[in-house]
Design an enzyme around this catalytic site. Structure first.
Site, PDB file in Angstrom:
ATOM      1  N   ARG A   1      34.999 -15.877  -6.238  1.00 51.60           N
ATOM      2  CA  ARG A   1      35.133 -15.459  -7.446  1.00 51.60           C
ATOM      3  C   ARG A   1      36.298 -14.632  -8.369  1.00 51.60           C
ATOM      4  NH1 ARG A   1      34.256 -11.315 -11.805  1.00 51.60           N
ATOM      5  NH2 ARG A   1      33.287 -11.687 -13.831  1.00 51.60           N
TER       6      ARG A   1
ATOM      7  N   ASP B   1      38.129 -11.338 -14.487  1.00 53.06           N
ATOM      8  CA  ASP B   1      39.151 -11.604 -15.801  1.00 53.06           C
ATOM      9  C   ASP B   1      40.002 -10.145 -15.445  1.00 53.06           C
ATOM     10  OD1 ASP B   1      36.956  -9.445 -16.057  1.00 53.06           O
ATOM     11  OD2 ASP B   1      38.242  -8.783 -18.190  1.00 53.06           O
TER      12      ASP B   1
ATOM     13  N   THR C   1      36.974  -4.545 -20.096  1.00 61.03           N
ATOM     14  CA  THR C   1      35.107  -4.461 -19.125  1.00 61.03           C
ATOM     15  C   THR C   1      34.802  -5.355 -19.764  1.00 61.03           C
ATOM     16  OG1 THR C   1      33.719  -3.225 -18.306  1.00 61.03           O
ATOM     17  CG2 THR C   1      34.745  -2.593 -19.924  1.00 61.03           C
ATOM     18  N   GLY C   2      34.724  -6.080 -18.776  1.00 66.76           N
ATOM     19  CA  GLY C   2      32.723  -7.162 -19.433  1.00 66.76           C
ATOM     20  C   GLY C   2      32.959  -8.487 -17.994  1.00 66.76           C
TER      21      GLY C   2
ATOM     22  N   THR D   1      33.732  -1.275 -13.877  1.00 69.23           N
ATOM     23  CA  THR D   1      35.554  -1.273 -14.437  1.00 69.23           C
ATOM     24  C   THR D   1      35.772   0.154 -14.480  1.00 69.23           C
ATOM     25  OG1 THR D   1      35.127  -4.171 -13.919  1.00 69.23           O
ATOM     26  CG2 THR D   1      36.944  -2.837 -14.923  1.00 69.23           C
TER      27      THR D   1
HETATM   28  N1  ASP Z   1      35.461  -7.532 -16.028  1.00 67.39           N
HETATM   29  C1  ASP Z   1      35.194  -7.171 -14.842  1.00 67.39           C
HETATM   30  C2  ASP Z   1      34.955  -9.192 -14.132  1.00 67.39           C
HETATM   31  O1  ASP Z   1      34.102 -10.129 -14.732  1.00 67.39           O
HETATM   32  C3  ASP Z   1      33.672  -6.528 -14.510  1.00 67.39           C
HETATM   33  C4  ASP Z   1      33.582  -5.541 -15.328  1.00 67.39           C
HETATM   34  O2  ASP Z   1      34.420  -4.618 -16.239  1.00 67.39           O
HETATM   35  O3  ASP Z   1      32.627  -4.697 -14.766  1.00 67.39           O
HETATM   36  O4  ASP Z   1      35.014  -9.076 -12.444  1.00 67.39           O
END
Ligand code: ASP
Length: 321
Positions: free
Chosen positions: A213, A216, A236-237, A185
């Site tokens: 789905r 965040d 990000t996560g 992200t």
């Molecule tokens: N936070 C993002 C999600 O859960 C994924 C990511 O940070 O790469 O959609």
């Protein structure tokens, strides 16, 4: 640079991320690493230039994110991960700390720059959060650039979906959404010369997501938050955990009400999220010009720059930045 200059509080500052994950220096070849570093540097420089020219934090954040959305190395815009059904669906959000105005969109398939859609929701609609076909219709009415969905697709992300599906079939377990643990992200946070804060985040979500789905990244308070009284945060996560903790708003609340520094607040909230079982990271800007990174993964694509001459990008946890 003289020490006197370096000791001054920065007039402006900006940090960016391109996702956190399990990247390691041993497994990444020199060419790939150089390509990521160059992409991060280009995005950081684009944002920093806006601020150095006297522009606003919200414009700087937008400029940095737009470049990464067009870069297939990152999981946003072009290069987004695939859903279970084999399409790319984008989520984005943006927040202006001056007014705490915010905009967000989820599940769009044809908007080239989801961050511009989030910004248009903030500036040109009475709403904060639009979804799917309605968001696409709004984007079209606003004259935003629309592209054929094939614009976003990449072979690497397609293979990641295939690997994900194979693992799901074997394990019969759909609880672990992330097989491709380099999240990818993108996001940016900034403070401009007038002391205004802004944050933005843009993503394709997580590989193999289904049932509509939403993570965040497009959720104000979870993946993105900005408040001139406290901070700007982009995350990000593993989104499910970031939503449950309300990571971005929680960091800002700690800074505003407990007086914690950007680093202390970010470390504390990432640790809390990790204890619950999630992982990932954040970038945080403070009202004093501070910039902080916190992540509990092996790396996070990141960079930061400010008016004192600081300017660096990094990938792995072991790097001093
Ligand atoms: N936070 C993002 C999600 O859960 C994924 C990511 O940070 O790469 O959609």
């Amino acid at each position: 640079m003289s020490p006197a200059v370096a000791d001054e509080a920065p007039r402006w500052s900006i940090a960016i991320h391109g996702g956190a994950g399990t990247m390691s220096p041993e497994r990444m070849d020199a060419e790939t690493r150089a390509a990521y570093e160059a992409a991060l540097q280009a995005a950081l420089d684009a944002g920093a230039q806006v601020l150095a020219d006297g522009g606003s934090a919200i414009d700087a954040v937008t400029a940095a994110i737009m470049l990464m959305e067009d870069d297939p190395k990152f999981n946003s815009g072009r290069g987004a991960v695939y859903t279970w059904d084999g399409v790319n669906e984008h989520d984005a959000s943006i927040m202006d700390g001056r007014t705490r105005d915010a905009g967000a969109s989820t599940g769009t398939r044809n908007v080239r720059h989801p961050i511009l859609l989030a910004r248009a929701v903030m500036e040109d609609s009475p709403h904060v959060f639009l979804s799917r076909e309605g968001a696409e219709q709004f984007a079209a009415e606003q004259g935003l650039e629309l592209v054929d969905p094939s614009w976003f697709g990449t072979e690497a992300r397609k293979r990641a979906l295939e690997r994900y599906k194979e693992a799901q079939m074997k394990a019969g377990d759909t609880s672990q959404l992330a097989i491709d643990t380099k999240f990818g992200t993108v996001g940016a946070v900034a403070r401009d010369k007038d002391g205004s804060m802004a944050a933005g985040t843009s993503t394709g979500g997580m590989t193999g997501k289904r049932w509509g789905r939403i993570g965040d990244s497009p959720m104000i308070g979870a993946g993105t938050y900005a408040d001139n009284r406290a901070c700007a945060v982009s995350a990000t996560g593993w989104g499910e955990y970031f939503i449950r903790v309300g990571v971005a708003a929680e960091i800002c609340a700690r800074m505003r009400m407990k007086g914690e520094s950007a680093q202390v607040a970010a470390d504390a909230v990432i640790a809390e999220m990790g204890e619950m079982g999630g992982n990932g990271g954040v970038i945080v800007a403070g009202t004093n010009g501070d910039l902080a990174f916190a992540f509990d993964t092996a790396g996070m694509y990141r960079g930061r720059a400010d008016s004192t001459g600081r300017n660096a990008v990094a990938i792995f946890a072991s790097e001093v930045d």
